[in-house]
Design a protein around this motif. Structure first.
Motif, mmCIF file in Angstrom:
data_model
loop_
_atom_site.group_PDB
_atom_site.id
_atom_site.type_symbol
_atom_site.label_atom_id
_atom_site.label_comp_id
_atom_site.label_asym_id
_atom_site.label_seq_id
_atom_site.Cartn_x
_atom_site.Cartn_y
_atom_site.Cartn_z
ATOM 1 N N LEU B 148 0.819 -1.212 0.000
ATOM 2 C CA LEU B 148 0.000 0.000 0.000
ATOM 3 C C LEU B 148 0.857 1.268 0.000
ATOM 4 N N GLY B 152 0.474 3.949 -2.824
ATOM 5 C CA GLY B 152 0.158 5.327 -2.438
ATOM 6 C C GLY B 152 1.172 6.328 -2.970
ATOM 7 N N GLN B 156 -0.112 10.352 -9.932
ATOM 8 C CA GLN B 156 -1.490 10.261 -10.410
ATOM 9 C C GLN B 156 -1.560 9.776 -11.864
ATOM 10 N N TRP B 159 -1.540 6.063 -12.085
ATOM 11 C CA TRP B 159 -2.855 5.518 -11.714
ATOM 12 C C TRP B 159 -3.857 5.678 -12.865
ATOM 13 N N GLY B 258 -11.698 8.545 -6.548
ATOM 14 C CA GLY B 258 -10.496 8.478 -5.710
ATOM 15 C C GLY B 258 -10.701 7.543 -4.528
ATOM 16 N N GLN B 259 -11.856 7.711 -3.883
ATOM 17 C CA GLN B 259 -12.185 6.879 -2.712
ATOM 18 C C GLN B 259 -12.279 5.404 -3.103
ATOM 19 N N TRP B 260 -12.905 5.172 -4.247
ATOM 20 C CA TRP B 260 -13.078 3.775 -4.675
ATOM 21 C C TRP B 260 -11.721 3.093 -4.865
ATOM 22 N N CYS B 261 -10.833 3.796 -5.599
ATOM 23 C CA CYS B 261 -9.519 3.188 -5.865
ATOM 24 C C CYS B 261 -8.786 2.926 -4.560
ATOM 25 N N SER B 262 -8.906 3.867 -3.659
ATOM 26 C CA SER B 262 -8.235 3.721 -2.378
ATOM 27 C C SER B 262 -8.833 2.523 -1.604
ATOM 28 N N ARG B 263 -10.160 2.436 -1.648
ATOM 29 C CA ARG B 263 -10.852 1.343 -0.954
ATOM 30 C C ARG B 263 -10.491 -0.013 -1.589
ATOM 31 N N ALA B 265 -7.858 -0.837 -3.280
ATOM 32 C CA ALA B 265 -6.467 -1.213 -2.977
ATOM 33 C C ALA B 265 -6.361 -1.656 -1.518
ATOM 34 N N GLY B 266 -7.040 -0.920 -0.635
ATOM 35 C CA GLY B 266 -6.989 -1.251 0.794
ATOM 36 C C GLY B 266 -7.567 -2.620 1.097
#
Lengths: 298, 288
Positions: B148, B152, B156, B159, B258-263, B265-266
């Motif tokens: 992660l 991170g 950009q 991504w 942005g949130q989706w990609c972060s979620r 990956a998390g």
């Protein structure tokens, strides 16, 4: 007979029990004293997830031996290469000192019945099974042992006793024998032979492991359910067998109505006491002959 | 190795006898055939001896199917499931050493078996599909967790322009009935056997920390994720998606991307960003 010579080069691991899910909590949290655990190979062939994680926990704490139920060594179908490949992968992971399966057939013509079906006791079956064991043993590059199964039928074309059959197979295949004493008792009851003749009749130098278990008596027949305590008659048979073989790795199986781990551990302790006393009676050395090393496992 | 003829004969005969769904002694011809191979004794006839194995065949396999398919069993009821499983075993006899493969034909069998009440058929077919995904993911080979920190730290533009590498422990599924939630409620004893309301929904089913989980996704998020799992970069996936979005959905994508990609990956769904598109591995999760 002296226990100083490891049988077929394999160690005496002492007394163990089957690794079963209801006991994971106790085993992994309390690390109870236990000489070794036996796993059912097929339950860990998936290579990942929780089963593999739990296996690794066991491997980091105890010696583990693989025991299979689906090899179908007596089937006339070709050996299943995919299955053998998965078995070998698992073996590389566990470093099990030997691997065992049953002297039986489990299916034919592409159908797998998932049962341990007895074979006719014939020369033809001896040759067939022995040839396949050699292939398996060579492929796995590990010592292999066959277990005698409980049976509920006999065949019209059998030409020898079960113990003559078992002996002929393991001698011709040059493999180990996992002697299930409860299975001998169950089959003796079901087919009316003398269990002690069986114990006396097998090649003792090839016995690399014992199985002990409970069963369910339905009157007209007994089913090998691996349920309940080992009965006294089976303990007696085990004592007699140990006097003939010397101390050999012994395992308690309990798969139905699985009790608390303490009860299973007490059953293992009973086996340990009986084993020691049987050997002392015959002046057999009970020192474990080849301590199993965990180094290299995982 | 040559095929041993006597052994072949007895195994082939008994294999069929052990799979008949009625007691062997009730079939005179079969009993006579069994008696040629099986000795019997003073307590049990040859047919009775063979029948012990026949009964075990059904008990063992029905129990295994029940363990993997509690959702189907719930809607069929105890007797219905036994009839279903018995008929299934005749149509799809077990063919591999592993019992985990036993249910491989359940979904297609549900499509044709006459014992299912018609209104329940689509629900049960979807339940079978989900339960098979569940079995498949349970002990599938492990995959390393994503880095992660590394993810991170990627600029950009990486991504946006490079395809993602997805975990093989992720499945994207769409159902007319909310079968993941229903199965959970069945497990917890919280749902009856009435036909539930249809409620078209999209899910990510995945294994995380050794547990198989599901997550309901909004339609735009599901469609975007599906395009990404097929090897599209984020930019090209969004372009593909754009023409199909309602204005509200377009707003949702813009706000949530942005949130989706972060979620994702998390949660371990995105393992890496493939900065060398040429070596793109698209053998990841398949959609139904």
């Amino acid at each position: 007979m002296s226990s100083q010579v490891p049988r077929m080069g394999l160690p005496d691991l002492g007394v163990g029990v089957g690794l079963r899910i209801p006991h994971y909590g106790v085993i992994f949290e309390q690390n109870p004293a236990m000489d070794w655990f036996e796993i059912i190979s097929e339950n860990f062939m998936g290579r990942g997830g929780m089963p593999r994680r739990n296996l690794d926990k066991a491997l980091s704490r105890y010696p583990v031996v693989q025991h299979g139920v689906s090899l179908s060594i007596g089937s006339v179908d070709p050996l299943d290469k995919t299955y053998l490949s998965k078995l070998k992968d698992l073996l590389k992971h566990t470093r099990s000192p030997w691997v065992s399966d049953h002297l039986c057939w489990a299916g034919v013509s592409g159908t797998h019945l998932h049962d341990l079906l007895p074979l006719p006791y014939t020369e033809e079956a001896v040759r067939h099974v022995a040839a396949r064991v050699k292939v398996v043993q060579d492929y796995l590059e590990a010592p292999f042992a066959l277990e005698n199964v409980s049976s509920y039928l006999t065949y019209t074309n059998s030409t020898m006793t079960e113990w003559e059959f078992v002996s002929a197979v393991v001698e011709e295949a040059d493999c180990g024998l996992l002697l299930d004493v409860n299975n001998i008792y169950v089959s003796a009851y079901n087919h009316g032979f003398n269990a002690l003749d069986y114990v006396r009749g097998v090649p003792h130098h090839r016995v690399v492991q014992y199985h002990l278990a409970g069963h369910t008596n339905h009157g007209a027949y007994i089913i090998d359910t691996h349920s309940g305590h080992v009965i006294d008659e089976v303990w007696d048979l085990y004592k007699q067998a140990v006097q003939l073989t010397g101390p050999v790795s012994t395992l308690i199986e309990w798969d139905d109505d699985i009790p608390a781990f303490e009860i299973l551990a007490a059953e293992a302790e009973k086996a340990r006491v009986l084993r020691t006393s049987a050997c002392q009676k015959k002046n057999l050395d009970t020192t474990r002959n080849a301590p199993f090393r965990l180094e290299g496992a995982l | 190795m040559t095929t041993p003829p006597a052994l072949t004969l007895v195994q082939t005969f008994l294999k069929d006898a052990f799979q008949t769904n009625l007691p062997i002694s009730e079939n005179r011809e079969l009993s006579a055939g069994v008696a040629k191979h099986v000795a019997g004794n003073e307590r049990l006839t040859p047919a009775e001896q063979a029948d012990l194995y026949r009964r075990q065949f059904f008990l063992r396999h029905i129990e295994s199917l029940l363990e993997d398919h509690p959702g189907i069993a719930h809607y069929l009821g105890e007797e219905g499931f036994e009839a279903f499983a018995t008929a299934y075993l005749a149509a799809y006899p077990p063919s591999t050493p592993s019992l985990r493969d036993l249910g491989a034909g359940v979904e297609s069998f549900i499509s044709s078996w006459s014992g299912i009440e018609e209104p329940y058929r689509p629900l049960l077919r979807e339940m079978a599909h989900y339960e098979l995904v569940f079995v498949d993911l349970f002990d599938a080979p492990d995959v390393p967790s994503p880095d992660l920190t590394l993810l991170g730290s990627l600029p950009q533009e990486v991504w946006l322009s490079c395809p993602f590498v997805f975990s093989p422990l992720l499945r994207l599924v769409e159902y007319r009935y909310p079968v993941p939630e229903l199965r959970l409620q069945i497990r917890n004893g919280e749902v009856g056997r009435d036909l539930p309301m249809a409620d078209h929904a999209s899910y990510a089913v995945f294994r995380q920390t050794d547990v198989v989980r599901f997550e309901r996704l909004t339609s735009p998020a599901f469609r975007l994720l599906k395009a990404l799992t097929k090897g599209c970069s984020l930019v090209s996936a969004c372009e593909q998606l754009n023409s199909t979005l309602t204005p509200a959905e377009a707003d949702e994508v813009e706000a949530g991307l942005g949130q989706w990609c972060s979620r994702w990956a998390g949660a371990g769904w995105i393992l890496a960003v493939d900065q060398n598109g040429a070596s793109l591995d698209t053998s990841g999760p398949r959609s139904p």
